[in-house]
Design an enzyme around this catalytic site. Sequence first.
Site, PDB file in Angstrom:
ATOM      1  NE  ARG A  13      18.826   3.283  43.045  1.00 43.81           N
ATOM      2  CZ  ARG A  13      19.891   3.432  43.830  1.00 43.81           C
ATOM      3  NH1 ARG A  13      20.972   2.686  43.644  1.00 43.81           N
ATOM      4  NH2 ARG A  13      19.893   4.329  44.802  1.00 43.81           N
TER       5      ARG A  13
ATOM      6  CE  LYS B 161      17.387   2.320  46.946  1.00 41.32           C
ATOM      7  NZ  LYS B 161      16.773   3.419  47.708  1.00 41.32           N
TER       8      LYS B 161
ATOM      9  CE  LYS C 258       6.298   8.339  45.089  1.00 42.52           C
ATOM     10  NZ  LYS C 258       7.375   7.827  44.220  1.00 42.52           N
TER      11      LYS C 258
END
Length: 840
Positions: free
Chosen positions: A564, A569, A675
Amino acid sequence: MSSQRDFLNEVDSTDVEVLKQALVNRLIYSIGKDPVETFPVETTSRDWFLALAQVLRDRMTLRWMETMRGYYLGNVKRVYYLSMEFLIGRTLRNSLLNMGFYDEFNQAVEEMGMDMETLRLMEEEAGLGNGGLGRLAACFLDSLATMHLPGFGYGIRYEYGMFSQSIEHGYQIERPDTWLRYGNPWEFARTEVFHRIQFRGHVAAHRDEKGQLRHQWLDTEDVMAMAFDTPIPGFGGQTVNNLRLWAARATRDFDLKYFNEGNYIKAVDVKNRSENLSKVLYPDDTTEMGRELRLRQEYFFVSASLQDILKGFEVGGSHSIEKLPDEVAIQLNDTHPSIAIPELMRLLLDMHGLEWGKAWDITCRTFSYTNHTLQPEALETWPVKLMEALVPRLLLIIYEINQHFLRDVSNRFPGDMDLVRRVSLIDEEGGRRVRMAYLAIVGSHKVNGVAKLHSELMQTTIFRDFAKLFPDRFINITNGVTPRRWLNHSNPALASLITRAIGSEWKADLSRLKQLEPLADDPAFLREFLAVKRANKESLAELVKKRHGIELDPTAMFDTQIKRIHEYKRQLLNIFHVITRYNRLRANPNLDCPKRCVILGGKAAPGYRIAKLIIKLINDVADTINSDPSVSSKLKVWFAPNYNVSLAMELIPSADLSEQISMAGTEASGTGNMKMTLNGALTIGTLDGANIEIREEVGKDNIFIFGKTAEQIHELFRRGYNPWDYYYANAELRQVLDMVGNGHFSKEDPLRFRPLFDELLHNGDRYAVLADYESYLVAQSEVDGLFRNPEAWARKAVLNVARSGYFSSDRTINEYASRIWEVAPVLPTGDISVLEEWAD
C-alpha cells in the site's frame, strides 16, 4: 437408490474420463452452452472456466459437508474469525493444488483441446480486500483448514472491491472493481439464512418481573443480511472449512404506493439505500456520508455474524448460553469488528435476558483482539453523535461498559484522574468520540500484536496504560503466510526444485525447509536455484512487455517494493535512492554498478492526496529515466498498476531484492517481507515489524539492515528533529530534493511536487526519510557489491528460503489455537460413507 450412490461416487471421482464428461455436462446443463458449437451462441473460454470451476466445486462440496458434519456431531469448540477483508485471490488453481487434483484436471482440460492457463485467467479476482489485513485473513483460513481446525470466516460480500487502479499520465485513476459481473462460481447463496439488522430508532427502558432494568430498541430502520457460503479447502483436501459473507437485502423490494403513483425511483429508494450497504469495500471516509456508511457496514456484518453464531450454538449445542465461551471463540481482526463487543452484550442482555455481570463475563471470555497498527490516527474512533443516531442501543451499552470499567480503574488507582481520562472509552477532547480499540481491549480476554517489536511497542506506547491494567492480557503472535499460495502455487519452479531436493512434506510443514541449508554450499544446486530465478524474471519481463510495452532486462537485479502507498512505508526513500543512482550515472556513464530494474506497486487511498502524489512522482521519475539512453541500460523503473494478489504472485517469485523500508516503529509486521524471503529474495530493510524476526531467523549476514532503530527514532524526535540539518549536510540528498521540489521531473508543471518537498522540510518529515537516507544508500552499495557475485548472492538467497519456515501461517495459527482459542484439530474420516448410506 443405487443411481444416487453411483452419482455420489462419480462426483467424488478424479478419473480423467469422468472429469471430461462432467465438464461437458456442466457446460450443457449449468452454463447452457453447446460444446460442439453448432448453436448460434458462441461458447467462450469463460464458459469453460465456469464449467471447470463447478466441477471442482462439486468435489470440494462433498469434503465440505463431511467436515461440517464432523464438527456438528462432535460438538467441538469452534473459532469464528471476523474480518472486514478476505483477500483470497483467484481460487481455481489454488484449490486444485490443495485438493490434490491439479494433474488430473489439467490432463482432462488438455485432452479436450483447451489450455488450463487460459481458463485460469478467466477468473475474476475476488474484490473482498485491499492489503495485508485481508491477505492475512485469507492465509489464516487456508491454515485453519490445513490443520483440521474448526475455523470459520465471517465478512461482507462486497459487490465492488476497493477500486481497480489504472495509471493515466502517471496519475492513479480509480475505477469500479466489478468482480461479480460474471457471477461467482465458488459461492452458495443461502437464501434461507437471513438476519435482521437494526439501525436508528430509539431505546425504551422498563423493569422486568424481577425488577431488572431492561431495554427495547424500537422503531428501527431494518436491513436484512443474507448469507453466501464459500468452501475453503485445506492442503490435502480432507478438511474444507467455510467462509460466510453477508450481502445486504432490503426488507421489501419496493413501495407499492409510490409505484402505483408512477414514482418508480421513489418506489425502490429504500431497497437501493439498504443494499448499498454491501456495495463497496471501504467507502471514502473523508465525507460524512462515507463515514456513516463505513460504520453501518461494520455493524451490519458484526450483528449478522453474531446472530448466526448464537443460532448455531443454540441449535448444535446441548449447553446453556452461559457455556458459550466453552464452545465458541471469536477473533476480531483489527479494530473494525470491535463493535461486536457491545453487540454481543445486547444479544445476551436484551434477547437472552442475562444480567449484566454474567453477560460481561461471557463476552470477555469469548472475544480476543488482534491489533494491526501502531499509528494512533489509524485507531478507529466514532463520533458519539453518529453512534447515537445510528446504533443508539449500542451506545448505551458502551456507556455502561465504560462506567463499570472506570469504576474499577478508580478503585485500583484512587485519585489518578489523569489515568481515568486517558483510558476512558469516550474521548472527551475535540468532540466526543468512542475509542474502538480501547473497547476491543477492555472486552477481550487476550490482545495480541503481530510481531515482537510491534507487541512490545503496543504495550509501551499506544496501549501502555492498558498493559499496566491488564498485564496478562497482552501477548505476541507473529504473523505468517501460507506456503501453499505463496510458494507451491505462485512459484511452481522453485517448489519443484525444493521437492526434488527434500521431498514434498514441506508444503504442510514449512520447518522442513531447514533441510535445504546444506545445499547452500552445493554449486550444482545454486546453479539450479539461479536458473529458476532467471526463468521467473524472464516470465515477468515477457508479461510486462506484452501488457505495458516496457522492457525489463532479466539479467538486471529486480529490486521490488510492493505494498500500500503510504508515507510511513517510505516509497519516497526508495525513489530518492533511484534519483541518486540516476544522478551518479549521469555524472559518470561508466560507473561500475549492477543493472537494476526498480519495481514499485500499490494503491493509494482515494482521499490520500500525498500518497497519490507519490505515485505520480514515481511515474514521472520512471518516464525521465527510462527515456534517457545514457542511463536506461543500467537503470529502469516500473510502477506496476492495479497491484493485487494475482500480480503479487507474478512479482514475488521474480524479486531479487525485497524493499521493507518503513520507519522503525511504524509497521506492525508486514507479510510481503515473509513472502519474498520464502521465494528467495534478500531483504533490505529497517529494524521494523517482522524484519527483526526475519533477521533472527535468516542470520544478520543474510539481510541488509539500515537506518535508525525505533528507540533512536523516538530520541530523534524527542530532541527536536530538524530535517534541514540533513538537507544541508548531504549534497546528494540536497540535489535530489531540489530536483523534486523545483520541477526537474515535471517541467510542464514545476510546482507539482512542491507539496512533497514541503512535507519533508517544512512540515517536519514525520517518517524520518531524510534521517535514514544516508544509511540506506550505504546498504544499497552493499547490495550492489554482493549482486556482482551471483554464487555468493544465491547462497544467501537459499539460506533465506531454508530458514523461513518460522513464517508459515500454520505456525501462527497453531499459536492462536493453543494460546488464545483453546481449540483442537478435528481429523476428518476422508470418506463419504454417510451420504452413501443415505443414498442406499
